[in-house]
Motif scaffolding. Structure first.
Motif, mmCIF file in Angstrom:
data_model
loop_
_atom_site.group_PDB
_atom_site.id
_atom_site.type_symbol
_atom_site.label_atom_id
_atom_site.label_comp_id
_atom_site.label_asym_id
_atom_site.label_seq_id
_atom_site.Cartn_x
_atom_site.Cartn_y
_atom_site.Cartn_z
ATOM 1 N N SER A 181 114.096 57.543 -24.264
ATOM 2 C CA SER A 181 112.364 58.006 -24.344
ATOM 3 C C SER A 181 112.533 59.562 -23.580
ATOM 4 O O SER A 181 111.621 60.258 -24.264
ATOM 5 N N SER A 182 113.338 59.878 -22.658
ATOM 6 C CA SER A 182 113.138 61.049 -21.970
ATOM 7 C C SER A 182 113.536 62.475 -22.654
ATOM 8 O O SER A 182 112.856 63.581 -22.465
ATOM 9 N N VAL A 183 114.028 62.042 -23.875
ATOM 10 C CA VAL A 183 114.196 63.089 -24.794
ATOM 11 C C VAL A 183 113.004 63.617 -25.317
ATOM 12 O O VAL A 183 112.785 65.168 -25.408
ATOM 13 N N GLY A 184 111.914 63.049 -25.814
ATOM 14 C CA GLY A 184 110.837 63.484 -26.620
ATOM 15 C C GLY A 184 109.702 62.968 -26.089
ATOM 16 O O GLY A 184 108.699 63.061 -26.699
ATOM 17 N N GLY A 185 109.714 61.893 -25.030
ATOM 18 C CA GLY A 185 108.754 61.053 -24.655
ATOM 19 C C GLY A 185 108.214 60.637 -23.535
ATOM 20 O O GLY A 185 108.623 61.806 -22.352
ATOM 21 N N ALA A 186 107.910 59.821 -22.940
ATOM 22 C CA ALA A 186 107.836 59.288 -21.697
ATOM 23 C C ALA A 186 108.997 59.462 -20.733
ATOM 24 O O ALA A 186 109.997 59.380 -21.100
ATOM 25 N N GLY A 187 108.910 59.764 -19.397
ATOM 26 C CA GLY A 187 109.906 59.694 -18.217
ATOM 27 C C GLY A 187 109.904 58.610 -17.368
ATOM 28 O O GLY A 187 110.828 58.647 -16.543
ATOM 29 N N GLN A 188 108.913 57.512 -17.582
ATOM 30 C CA GLN A 188 108.703 56.695 -16.466
ATOM 31 C C GLN A 188 108.670 55.316 -17.312
ATOM 32 O O GLN A 188 107.984 55.177 -18.180
ATOM 33 N N ILE A 189 109.094 54.256 -16.764
ATOM 34 C CA ILE A 189 109.180 53.019 -17.417
ATOM 35 C C ILE A 189 107.381 52.537 -17.563
ATOM 36 O O ILE A 189 107.229 52.177 -18.669
ATOM 37 N N ASP A 190 106.758 53.100 -16.958
ATOM 38 C CA ASP A 190 105.279 52.226 -16.856
ATOM 39 C C ASP A 190 104.432 53.072 -17.980
ATOM 40 O O ASP A 190 103.494 52.981 -18.143
ATOM 41 N N GLN A 191 105.048 54.155 -18.221
ATOM 42 C CA GLN A 191 104.568 54.954 -19.523
ATOM 43 C C GLN A 191 105.067 54.604 -21.081
ATOM 44 O O GLN A 191 104.649 55.161 -22.056
ATOM 45 N N LEU A 192 105.972 53.562 -21.090
ATOM 46 C CA LEU A 192 106.812 53.216 -22.319
ATOM 47 C C LEU A 192 105.279 52.258 -22.862
ATOM 48 O O LEU A 192 104.536 51.619 -22.299
ATOM 49 N N LEU A 193 105.464 52.154 -24.445
ATOM 50 C CA LEU A 193 104.702 51.314 -25.079
ATOM 51 C C LEU A 193 104.727 49.947 -24.606
ATOM 52 O O LEU A 193 106.059 49.561 -24.421
ATOM 53 N N THR A 194 103.631 49.184 -24.716
ATOM 54 C CA THR A 194 104.065 47.736 -24.295
ATOM 55 C C THR A 194 103.936 46.891 -25.447
ATOM 56 O O THR A 194 103.267 47.388 -26.579
ATOM 57 N N TRP A 195 104.313 45.668 -25.417
ATOM 58 C CA TRP A 195 104.084 44.805 -26.606
ATOM 59 C C TRP A 195 102.704 44.304 -26.630
ATOM 60 O O TRP A 195 102.361 44.113 -27.892
ATOM 61 N N ASN A 196 102.041 44.372 -25.665
ATOM 62 C CA ASN A 196 100.352 44.109 -25.943
ATOM 63 C C ASN A 196 99.620 45.102 -26.937
ATOM 64 O O ASN A 196 99.362 44.595 -27.734
ATOM 65 N N ALA A 197 100.130 46.360 -26.764
ATOM 66 C CA ALA A 197 99.482 47.453 -27.620
ATOM 67 C C ALA A 197 100.122 47.176 -28.839
ATOM 68 O O ALA A 197 99.371 47.401 -30.169
ATOM 69 N N THR A 198 101.400 47.120 -29.077
ATOM 70 C CA THR A 198 102.081 47.040 -30.548
ATOM 71 C C THR A 198 101.896 46.050 -31.205
ATOM 72 O O THR A 198 101.446 46.168 -32.536
ATOM 73 N N LEU A 199 101.584 44.984 -30.615
ATOM 74 C CA LEU A 199 101.294 43.647 -31.512
ATOM 75 C C LEU A 199 99.957 43.563 -32.029
ATOM 76 O O LEU A 199 99.453 43.100 -32.913
ATOM 77 N N ALA A 200 99.116 44.360 -31.186
ATOM 78 C CA ALA A 200 97.519 44.633 -31.549
ATOM 79 C C ALA A 200 97.322 45.235 -32.524
ATOM 80 O O ALA A 200 96.559 45.295 -33.645
ATOM 81 N N GLY A 201 98.196 46.500 -33.050
ATOM 82 C CA GLY A 201 98.164 47.200 -34.193
ATOM 83 C C GLY A 201 99.450 48.054 -34.325
ATOM 84 O O GLY A 201 99.378 49.007 -33.573
ATOM 85 N N LEU A 202 100.167 47.912 -35.401
ATOM 86 C CA LEU A 202 101.513 48.853 -35.228
ATOM 87 C C LEU A 202 101.103 50.294 -35.590
ATOM 88 O O LEU A 202 101.878 51.313 -35.227
ATOM 89 N N GLU A 203 100.180 50.370 -36.512
ATOM 90 C CA GLU A 203 99.871 51.623 -37.254
ATOM 91 C C GLU A 203 99.491 52.701 -35.989
ATOM 92 O O GLU A 203 100.274 53.846 -36.198
ATOM 93 N N GLU A 338 110.765 68.480 -23.154
ATOM 94 C CA GLU A 338 110.938 69.738 -23.508
ATOM 95 C C GLU A 338 112.318 69.787 -24.577
ATOM 96 O O GLU A 338 112.491 70.667 -25.506
ATOM 97 N N ILE A 339 113.213 69.070 -24.210
ATOM 98 C CA ILE A 339 114.576 69.303 -24.881
ATOM 99 C C ILE A 339 114.376 68.790 -26.471
ATOM 100 O O ILE A 339 114.965 69.361 -27.479
ATOM 101 N N PHE A 340 113.507 68.049 -26.625
ATOM 102 C CA PHE A 340 113.248 67.706 -28.207
ATOM 103 C C PHE A 340 112.597 68.769 -28.880
ATOM 104 O O PHE A 340 113.039 68.855 -29.963
#
Length: 533
Positions: A181-203, A338-340
């Motif tokens: 994730s740190s390559v192009g996105g979040a740098g902390q575990i609590d910033q990762l997408l959760t399954w709550n959000a993902t299952l509610a709507g993938l789009e 930034e590296i991404f």
């Protein structure tokens, strides 16, 4: 002096509607920002209430000031893209907060509701910290390469796929996903997408991670009531991921996008067991989703942690492991995103050569892959790992990823081997179950040797026929001999394919066969073929 001004007129390319962005002075003197539809801005009372809700300075909440701002010309005109990812011709790549490369539409990223953590640090610092630490683990090298491989999916005409890193809690599987994730996105575990959000709507998630790596938190945090529900939710996710979820009819695919007919995403998640093991507990076989969301047991070489590339990895103390985990987490928190952007600039500069380079790297990986090639699924998974290897190889070339290609090849191939091994697990499960069944049936007494009074106390019996052994065994005894529901199901399916099993007969009710003592018992009839000369 308090100020209210129209700073931008922004077109949303997903629906061709516009918003106006205003900056204003807050009551505490800080600068605030607000976006309104033109129709909302034209109603001064609606505009005023929106400003008041954002603690605008009281002197701004008057009709003349608001109407003057609404009627003014914007300082600039820009656009929100429908999704992240490539624009036509691979000259522009959209990130959540900006566009890289040629930008004729003045794209400024995605709408504010498509949240992605802001980049932090510099490319050079990421290479020195996270890039170097990732070399200590084949799993971390794999996840890092996934980020670099995601923009290649569309160029290589590959479909979306993902990896599920499997391992017991505490060994670093989530840390490995964080590194990716740190390559192009979040740098902390609590910033990762959760399954709550993902299952509610993938789009919504796919829109924000199109042509990028999408990391979803641990499967064990999925909000489900049972293991079966977890498996089916995971299976649906894998299916939707592989098909791109949303087709061209979605407004997310504007006329100028280069999305083709679907999103392209590489996804990462983690779990305590492989999805194949979860399926087995539910009496299911994975089928096609095994190559869409690929199991990767992430603790290699018999270790209980991810750091297989550290010298004397098996002798690391808990204190040393915690120091490694802490170093990785700190580095990711300080350097991410930034590296991404730098890597994408390299891809844009090299766009005419990219297809050939990708093919070359994928061929090299395939030539060195040691896994089996039996069947379409095996070949497909090897090809996907080959694309991941290509991403890492291009990052070495384009941004100076501090790895050697030989060690990259070894690390990705190592992960590929264990992933392929999980596929053969089902075949081994069937073979073990078949042996259990054969041994159990061979141990049943011959009917000719059983007294009528003994049938109530035995598990089953065998009758020898000219071309087969007619074996009758109680249902509960049959079910208990297998290690899990999947093994039982696989054996039953094989018996059915061979035509060796009878579940019931027309004159007998629901599998209640009449035994030689005249009593109906719930049982199975298995006609095991005899060898004939």
């Amino acid at each position: 002096m308090p100020v209210l001004k129209k700073t931008a007129l922004i077109e949303d390319l997903s629906d061709n509607q516009f918003v106006q962005r205003y900056s204003f002075t807050r009551e505490d003197g800080a600068e605030g920002s607000i976006e309104l539809r033109p129709a909302e801005a034209d109603k001064w009372t609606t505009f005023r209430d929106q400003l008041r809700n954002r603690n605008a300075h009281p002197s701004l909440l008057i009709k003349p000031t608001i109407e003057a701002a609404a009627a003014s010309e914007p300082e600039k005109r820009s656009a929100y893209a429908a999704t992240t990812g490539w624009r036509p011709g691979y000259k522009t790549f959209v990130l959540a907060d900006r566009a890289i490369g040629a930008n004729t539409k003045n794209i400024c990223g995605l709408p504010p509701d498509a949240y992605r953590p802001q980049p932090r640090g510099t490319s050079k610092a990421w290479l020195r910290s996270v890039g170097m630490l990732a070399r200590k683990s084949s799993g971390m090298m794999l996840t890092t390469c996934c980020s670099f491989a995601a923009p290649l999916l569309r160029i290589a005409n590959e479909q979306s796929f993902g990896f599920c890193l499997a391992g017991k809690t505490g060994g670093g599987k989530t840390t490995a996903t964080l590194v990716g994730s740190s390559v192009g996105g979040a740098g902390q575990i609590d910033q990762l997408l959760t399954w709550n959000a993902t299952l509610a709507g993938l789009e919504p998630a796919l829109r924000s991670y199109n042509d990028c790596l999408m990391v979803v938190d641990d499967l064990n945090k999925m909000p489900v009531a049972s293991e079966k529900e977890k498996y089916h939710s995971t299976n649906n996710f894998a299916h939707n991921l592989g098909t791109g979820s949303t087709k061209l009819r979605s407004p997310a695919f504007d006329d100028g996008s280069d999305n083709g007919e679907q999103y392209r995403v590489i996804s990462l998640t983690s779990a305590e067991t492989t999805i194949a093991e979860l399926a087995a507990k539910c009496g299911e076989q994975r089928g096609g989703d095994a190559r869409r969301l690929i199991d990767v047991p992430i603790y290699l070489d018999g270790l209980d942690h991810i750091f297989d590339r550290v010298p004397n990895a098996g002798q690391l103390s808990q204190s040393e492991l915690q120091q490694l985990f802490s170093a990785v987490h700190t580095a990711c928190a300080q350097e991410h995103g930034e590296i991404f952007a730098q890597y994408v600039r390299f891809l844009i500069r090299s766009r005419s050569e990219l297809p050939d380079k990708i093919v070359k790297h994928m061929k090299r990986f395939r030539a060195n892959a040691t896994g089996g090639t039996d069947g379409i699924v095996y070949a497909d998974i090897i090809r996907k790992f080959g694309l991941v290897y290509a991403g890492g190889s291009l990052a070495i070339e384009g941004v100076g990823l501090p790895w050697k290609r030989a060690e990259l090849l070894y690390a990705v191939a190592k992960c590929c081997d264990v992933a392929l091994d999980t596929l053969s697990t089902e075949q081994r499960t069937l073979e073990a179950g078949w042996k259990l069944l054969k041994a159990r049936l061979m141990s049943l007494p011959r009917a000719s040797t059983v007294e009528r009074s003994e049938y109530s106390s035995i598990d089953g019996y065998v009758e020898q026929k000219p071309d087969r052994y007619r074996c009758v065994i109680k249902n509960d005894k049959f079910n208990r001999m297998f290690s899990n529901p999947l093994q039982r199901k696989m054996v039953m399916d094989k018996l059915a394919r061979l035509g060796w099993i009878t579940l019931s007969r027309s004159q007998e009710n629901q599998g209640q066969f009449i035994w030689p003592d005249g009593v109906r018992r719930r049982s199975l009839e298995i006609n095991w073929r005899r060898r004939t000369s």
